[in-house]
Design a protein around this motif. Structure first.
Motif, short mmCIF file in Angstrom:
data_model
loop_
_atom_site.label_atom_id
_atom_site.label_comp_id
_atom_site.label_asym_id
_atom_site.label_seq_id
_atom_site.Cartn_x
_atom_site.Cartn_y
_atom_site.Cartn_z
N LEU A 64 115.22 -45.97 28.51
CA LEU A 64 114.28 -45.15 27.73
C LEU A 64 114.63 -45.20 26.24
O LEU A 64 113.75 -45.28 25.38
N GLU A 65 115.93 -45.16 25.94
CA GLU A 65 116.36 -45.25 24.54
C GLU A 65 116.04 -46.63 23.97
O GLU A 65 115.62 -46.76 22.82
N ILE A 67 113.58 -48.54 24.85
CA ILE A 67 112.13 -48.58 24.60
C ILE A 67 111.80 -47.89 23.28
O ILE A 67 111.01 -48.41 22.48
N ARG A 68 112.40 -46.73 23.06
CA ARG A 68 112.11 -45.99 21.82
C ARG A 68 112.54 -46.80 20.58
O ARG A 68 111.79 -46.90 19.60
N ARG A 71 110.26 -49.91 20.10
CA ARG A 71 108.94 -49.53 19.60
C ARG A 71 109.01 -49.11 18.12
O ARG A 71 108.16 -49.49 17.32
N GLU A 72 110.04 -48.34 17.77
CA GLU A 72 110.20 -47.90 16.38
C GLU A 72 110.35 -49.08 15.43
O GLU A 72 109.85 -49.05 14.31
N GLN A 93 109.63 -38.67 31.26
CA GLN A 93 110.05 -39.32 30.02
C GLN A 93 109.35 -40.67 29.84
O GLN A 93 108.98 -41.05 28.73
N ALA A 94 109.18 -41.38 30.96
CA ALA A 94 108.49 -42.67 30.91
C ALA A 94 107.05 -42.50 30.45
O ALA A 94 106.53 -43.29 29.66
N ARG A 96 105.94 -40.13 28.52
CA ARG A 96 105.98 -39.83 27.09
C ARG A 96 106.22 -41.10 26.26
O ARG A 96 105.77 -41.19 25.12
N CYS A 97 106.94 -42.06 26.86
CA CYS A 97 107.18 -43.34 26.16
C CYS A 97 105.98 -44.29 26.27
O CYS A 97 106.00 -45.38 25.72
N LYS A 98 104.96 -43.87 27.00
CA LYS A 98 103.72 -44.65 27.14
C LYS A 98 103.99 -46.04 27.73
O LYS A 98 103.49 -47.05 27.22
N VAL A 99 104.78 -46.07 28.80
CA VAL A 99 105.04 -47.35 29.46
C VAL A 99 103.84 -47.74 30.31
O VAL A 99 103.01 -46.90 30.69
#
Length: 265
Positions: A64-65, A67-68, A71-72, A93-94, A96-99
Protein backbone atom coordinates in the motif's frame (compact mmCIF):
# COMPACT_ATOMS: atom_id res chain seq x y z
CA UNK A 1 -0.31 -4.88 -24.98
CA UNK A 2 0.64 -4.35 -21.35
CA UNK A 3 3.96 -3.50 -19.78
CA UNK A 4 3.80 -5.09 -16.35
CA UNK A 5 5.71 -4.95 -13.04
CA UNK A 6 5.24 -7.59 -10.34
CA UNK A 7 6.44 -6.99 -6.77
CA UNK A 8 6.68 -9.76 -4.18
CA UNK A 9 9.30 -10.52 -1.53
CA UNK A 10 8.78 -14.28 -1.87
CA UNK A 11 10.89 -15.56 -4.82
CA UNK A 12 8.72 -18.65 -5.24
CA UNK A 13 5.53 -16.59 -5.50
CA UNK A 14 7.19 -14.08 -7.82
CA UNK A 15 8.44 -16.76 -10.19
CA UNK A 16 5.11 -18.60 -10.07
CA UNK A 17 3.08 -15.51 -10.93
CA UNK A 18 5.34 -14.63 -13.84
CA UNK A 19 5.00 -18.21 -15.09
CA UNK A 20 1.18 -18.05 -14.85
CA UNK A 21 1.05 -14.82 -16.82
CA UNK A 22 3.51 -15.92 -19.51
CA UNK A 23 1.84 -19.30 -20.06
CA UNK A 24 -1.67 -17.86 -19.99
CA UNK A 25 -1.26 -15.89 -23.24
CA UNK A 26 -2.10 -12.71 -21.37
CA UNK A 27 -1.74 -9.37 -23.19
CA UNK A 28 1.73 -8.64 -21.77
CA UNK A 29 4.60 -7.46 -23.92
CA UNK A 30 7.13 -7.14 -21.07
CA UNK A 31 7.30 -8.16 -17.41
CA UNK A 32 9.72 -6.65 -14.89
CA UNK A 33 9.95 -8.05 -11.37
CA UNK A 34 11.00 -6.48 -8.06
CA UNK A 35 11.75 -8.12 -4.71
CA UNK A 36 10.42 -5.37 -2.45
CA UNK A 37 9.04 -1.83 -2.43
CA UNK A 38 12.42 -0.10 -2.55
CA UNK A 39 13.59 -2.27 -5.44
CA UNK A 40 10.32 -1.49 -7.23
CA UNK A 41 10.62 2.29 -6.80
CA UNK A 42 14.18 2.22 -8.10
CA UNK A 43 13.19 0.24 -11.20
CA UNK A 44 10.11 2.40 -11.77
CA UNK A 45 12.36 5.41 -12.40
CA UNK A 46 13.37 3.85 -15.73
CA UNK A 47 10.50 1.44 -16.39
CA UNK A 48 7.01 2.92 -16.43
CA UNK A 49 4.57 -0.01 -16.53
CA UNK A 50 0.93 0.13 -17.56
CA UNK A 51 0.13 -2.04 -14.54
CA UNK A 52 1.83 -2.88 -11.24
CA UNK A 53 0.85 -5.99 -9.28
CA UNK A 54 2.12 -5.96 -5.70
CA UNK A 55 1.89 -8.05 -2.58
CA UNK A 56 0.75 -6.18 0.53
CA UNK A 57 2.85 -7.85 3.24
CA UNK A 58 6.48 -6.99 2.51
CA UNK A 59 9.29 -5.97 4.88
CA UNK A 60 10.18 -2.28 5.39
CA UNK A 61 7.68 -0.98 2.80
CA UNK A 62 4.32 -2.70 2.30
CA UNK A 63 2.41 -2.77 -0.96
CA UNK A 64 0.00 0.00 0.00
CA UNK A 65 2.87 2.37 0.79
CA UNK A 66 4.54 1.43 -2.49
CA UNK A 67 1.33 2.30 -4.36
CA UNK A 68 1.06 5.68 -2.64
CA UNK A 69 4.70 6.58 -3.39
CA UNK A 70 4.51 5.39 -7.01
CA UNK A 71 1.33 7.36 -7.61
CA UNK A 72 2.70 10.51 -5.93
CA UNK A 73 5.81 10.40 -8.12
CA UNK A 74 3.82 9.74 -11.30
CA UNK A 75 5.58 6.41 -11.89
CA UNK A 76 2.43 4.32 -12.40
CA UNK A 77 -1.31 4.82 -11.94
CA UNK A 78 -2.80 1.32 -12.31
CA UNK A 79 -2.40 -1.23 -9.53
CA UNK A 80 -3.58 -4.68 -8.49
CA UNK A 81 -3.06 -5.83 -4.91
CA UNK A 82 -2.11 -9.43 -4.26
CA UNK A 83 -2.32 -10.85 -0.75
CA UNK A 84 -2.78 -14.02 1.25
CA UNK A 85 -4.79 -12.16 3.90
CA UNK A 86 -8.53 -11.62 3.51
CA UNK A 87 -8.43 -8.67 5.89
CA UNK A 88 -11.24 -6.03 5.66
CA UNK A 89 -8.80 -3.34 6.88
CA UNK A 90 -6.50 -4.01 3.92
CA UNK A 91 -9.46 -4.04 1.56
CA UNK A 92 -10.63 -0.63 2.80
CA UNK A 93 -7.13 0.81 2.38
CA UNK A 94 -6.94 -0.68 -1.12
CA UNK A 95 -10.22 1.02 -2.03
CA UNK A 96 -8.84 4.34 -0.80
CA UNK A 97 -5.75 3.77 -2.98
CA UNK A 98 -8.10 3.31 -5.97
CA UNK A 99 -6.59 0.00 -7.06
CA UNK A 100 -8.05 -1.86 -10.03
CA UNK A 101 -8.55 -5.08 -8.08
CA UNK A 102 -7.75 -6.93 -4.86
CA UNK A 103 -6.76 -10.56 -5.50
CA UNK A 104 -6.22 -13.29 -2.92
CA UNK A 105 -3.52 -15.94 -2.92
CA UNK A 106 -3.55 -18.62 -4.23
CA UNK A 107 -4.23 -16.87 -7.50
CA UNK A 108 -7.41 -17.56 -9.39
CA UNK A 109 -5.96 -17.66 -12.93
CA UNK A 110 -9.24 -16.94 -14.70
CA UNK A 111 -9.86 -13.91 -12.51
CA UNK A 112 -6.36 -12.54 -13.13
CA UNK A 113 -6.59 -13.11 -16.90
CA UNK A 114 -9.96 -11.39 -17.01
CA UNK A 115 -8.69 -8.29 -15.18
CA UNK A 116 -5.65 -8.01 -17.45
CA UNK A 117 -7.64 -8.52 -20.64
CA UNK A 118 -10.13 -5.81 -19.67
CA UNK A 119 -7.30 -3.40 -18.88
CA UNK A 120 -5.62 -4.17 -22.19
CA UNK A 121 -8.84 -3.34 -24.05
CA UNK A 122 -9.13 -0.05 -22.13
CA UNK A 123 -5.55 0.88 -23.09
CA UNK A 124 -6.17 0.04 -26.75
CA UNK A 125 -9.28 2.21 -26.76
CA UNK A 126 -7.27 5.06 -25.22
CA UNK A 127 -4.54 4.58 -27.85
CA UNK A 128 -7.10 4.74 -30.63
CA UNK A 129 -8.52 7.96 -29.22
CA UNK A 130 -5.06 9.47 -28.77
CA UNK A 131 -4.09 8.23 -32.22
CA UNK A 132 -6.88 10.05 -34.00
CA UNK A 133 -5.05 12.41 -36.34
CA UNK A 134 -5.02 16.12 -35.51
CA UNK A 135 -4.66 18.69 -38.27
CA UNK A 136 -0.89 18.66 -37.69
CA UNK A 137 -0.84 14.87 -38.05
CA UNK A 138 -2.94 15.03 -41.21
CA UNK A 139 -0.30 17.21 -42.83
CA UNK A 140 1.97 14.16 -42.75
CA UNK A 141 -0.61 11.57 -43.83
CA UNK A 142 0.06 9.57 -46.95
CA UNK A 143 -2.24 10.81 -49.75
CA UNK A 144 -4.98 8.44 -50.86
CA UNK A 145 -5.15 6.49 -47.60
CA UNK A 146 -8.46 6.65 -45.70
CA UNK A 147 -7.31 6.71 -42.08
CA UNK A 148 -10.82 7.04 -40.67
CA UNK A 149 -11.97 3.67 -42.01
CA UNK A 150 -9.06 1.58 -40.71
CA UNK A 151 -9.38 -1.21 -38.19
CA UNK A 152 -7.64 -1.02 -34.84
CA UNK A 153 -4.90 -3.41 -35.98
CA UNK A 154 -4.01 -1.41 -39.09
CA UNK A 155 -3.99 1.84 -37.09
CA UNK A 156 -1.59 0.23 -34.66
CA UNK A 157 0.66 -0.91 -37.52
CA UNK A 158 0.68 2.59 -39.00
CA UNK A 159 1.44 4.21 -35.64
CA UNK A 160 4.38 1.83 -35.28
CA UNK A 161 5.67 2.70 -38.76
CA UNK A 162 5.30 6.41 -38.09
CA UNK A 163 7.21 6.09 -34.81
CA UNK A 164 10.02 3.92 -36.21
CA UNK A 165 10.33 4.96 -39.86
CA UNK A 166 13.88 6.20 -39.20
CA UNK A 167 14.92 2.66 -38.28
CA UNK A 168 15.52 -0.42 -40.41
CA UNK A 169 12.06 -1.87 -39.82
CA UNK A 170 10.79 -5.03 -41.51
CA UNK A 171 7.56 -7.02 -41.71
CA UNK A 172 8.85 -9.43 -39.05
CA UNK A 173 9.75 -6.49 -36.81
CA UNK A 174 6.24 -5.05 -37.13
CA UNK A 175 4.63 -8.46 -36.61
CA UNK A 176 6.57 -8.91 -33.38
CA UNK A 177 5.38 -5.52 -32.15
CA UNK A 178 1.68 -5.94 -32.94
CA UNK A 179 1.55 -9.68 -32.13
CA UNK A 180 0.06 -10.74 -35.47
CA UNK A 181 1.30 -13.21 -38.08
CA UNK A 182 3.32 -11.53 -40.88
CA UNK A 183 1.13 -13.04 -43.61
CA UNK A 184 -2.03 -11.79 -41.92
CA UNK A 185 -0.52 -8.31 -41.53
CA UNK A 186 0.39 -8.12 -45.23
CA UNK A 187 -3.06 -9.20 -46.35
CA UNK A 188 -4.96 -6.99 -43.90
CA UNK A 189 -2.84 -3.90 -44.57
CA UNK A 190 -3.18 -4.17 -48.34
CA UNK A 191 -6.91 -4.80 -48.09
CA UNK A 192 -7.54 -1.68 -45.98
CA UNK A 193 -5.04 0.76 -47.50
CA UNK A 194 -4.58 -0.50 -51.05
CA UNK A 195 -0.82 -0.45 -50.43
CA UNK A 196 1.79 -2.94 -49.37
CA UNK A 197 3.62 -2.22 -46.14
CA UNK A 198 6.85 -1.34 -47.94
CA UNK A 199 4.97 0.93 -50.34
CA UNK A 200 3.39 2.79 -47.41
CA UNK A 201 6.74 3.02 -45.63
CA UNK A 202 8.40 4.55 -48.72
CA UNK A 203 5.58 7.06 -49.19
CA UNK A 204 5.72 8.08 -45.55
CA UNK A 205 9.50 8.48 -45.64
CA UNK A 206 9.28 10.54 -48.83
CA UNK A 207 6.66 12.77 -47.21
CA UNK A 208 9.02 13.37 -44.30
CA UNK A 209 11.97 13.97 -46.65
CA UNK A 210 10.00 16.58 -48.61
CA UNK A 211 9.19 18.40 -45.39
CA UNK A 212 12.89 18.51 -44.50
CA UNK A 213 13.95 19.60 -47.99
CA UNK A 214 11.40 22.39 -48.25
CA UNK A 215 11.73 23.66 -44.70
CA UNK A 216 14.38 25.82 -43.17
CA UNK A 217 16.83 22.92 -43.08
CA UNK A 218 19.99 23.26 -45.12
CA UNK A 219 20.92 19.65 -44.50
CA UNK A 220 22.53 17.74 -47.32
CA UNK A 221 20.45 15.16 -49.14
CA UNK A 222 22.75 12.52 -47.72
CA UNK A 223 21.87 13.67 -44.19
CA UNK A 224 18.16 13.86 -45.01
CA UNK A 225 18.20 10.34 -46.43
CA UNK A 226 19.59 9.10 -43.12
CA UNK A 227 17.03 11.09 -41.13
CA UNK A 228 14.15 9.38 -42.90
CA UNK A 229 15.51 5.86 -42.60
CA UNK A 230 17.60 5.15 -45.70
CA UNK A 231 21.06 3.73 -45.05
CA UNK A 232 22.16 4.55 -48.60
CA UNK A 233 21.64 7.91 -50.29
CA UNK A 234 21.64 6.05 -53.61
CA UNK A 235 18.67 3.99 -52.44
CA UNK A 236 16.92 7.18 -51.28
CA UNK A 237 17.42 8.79 -54.71
CA UNK A 238 16.14 5.66 -56.46
CA UNK A 239 12.97 5.43 -54.33
CA UNK A 240 12.29 9.16 -54.55
CA UNK A 241 12.61 9.15 -58.34
CA UNK A 242 10.35 6.09 -58.60
CA UNK A 243 7.50 7.64 -56.60
CA UNK A 244 7.93 11.33 -57.47
CA UNK A 245 9.21 11.23 -61.06
CA UNK A 246 12.16 13.50 -60.19
CA UNK A 247 15.28 13.17 -58.06
CA UNK A 248 15.48 14.82 -54.63
CA UNK A 249 17.93 17.39 -56.06
CA UNK A 250 15.55 18.28 -58.89
CA UNK A 251 12.63 18.50 -56.47
CA UNK A 252 14.46 20.84 -54.13
CA UNK A 253 15.79 22.96 -57.00
CA UNK A 254 12.33 23.26 -58.55
CA UNK A 255 10.87 24.40 -55.23
CA UNK A 256 13.57 27.03 -54.71
CA UNK A 257 13.10 28.31 -58.27
CA UNK A 258 9.36 28.71 -57.74
CA UNK A 259 9.98 30.40 -54.40
CA UNK A 260 12.36 32.90 -56.08
CA UNK A 261 9.86 33.66 -58.83
CA UNK A 262 7.10 34.21 -56.30
CA UNK A 263 9.23 36.63 -54.29
CA UNK A 264 9.86 38.77 -57.42
CA UNK A 265 6.18 39.28 -58.14
Amino acid sequence: MLNLMIVDDEPFMLKGLINIIEKGQTPCSEIVSANDGFDALEKLENYRPDLLITDIQMPEMNGLELIRKARERGLCNRFIILTGYDDPAYLHQAIRCKVIDYLLKPINKAELYDVMSNLSLELLAAEDEAGSPSQADQDHNVPGVDYDQMSRNVKKIIRHIESHYKENISLDHIAEHVYLHPNYISSLFRKETGLTLIHYLHLFRIKKAKTLMLGDSEDSLHRISEQVGYESVRHFFSVFKKYCGVTPSEYRQHYKMNETLSSRK
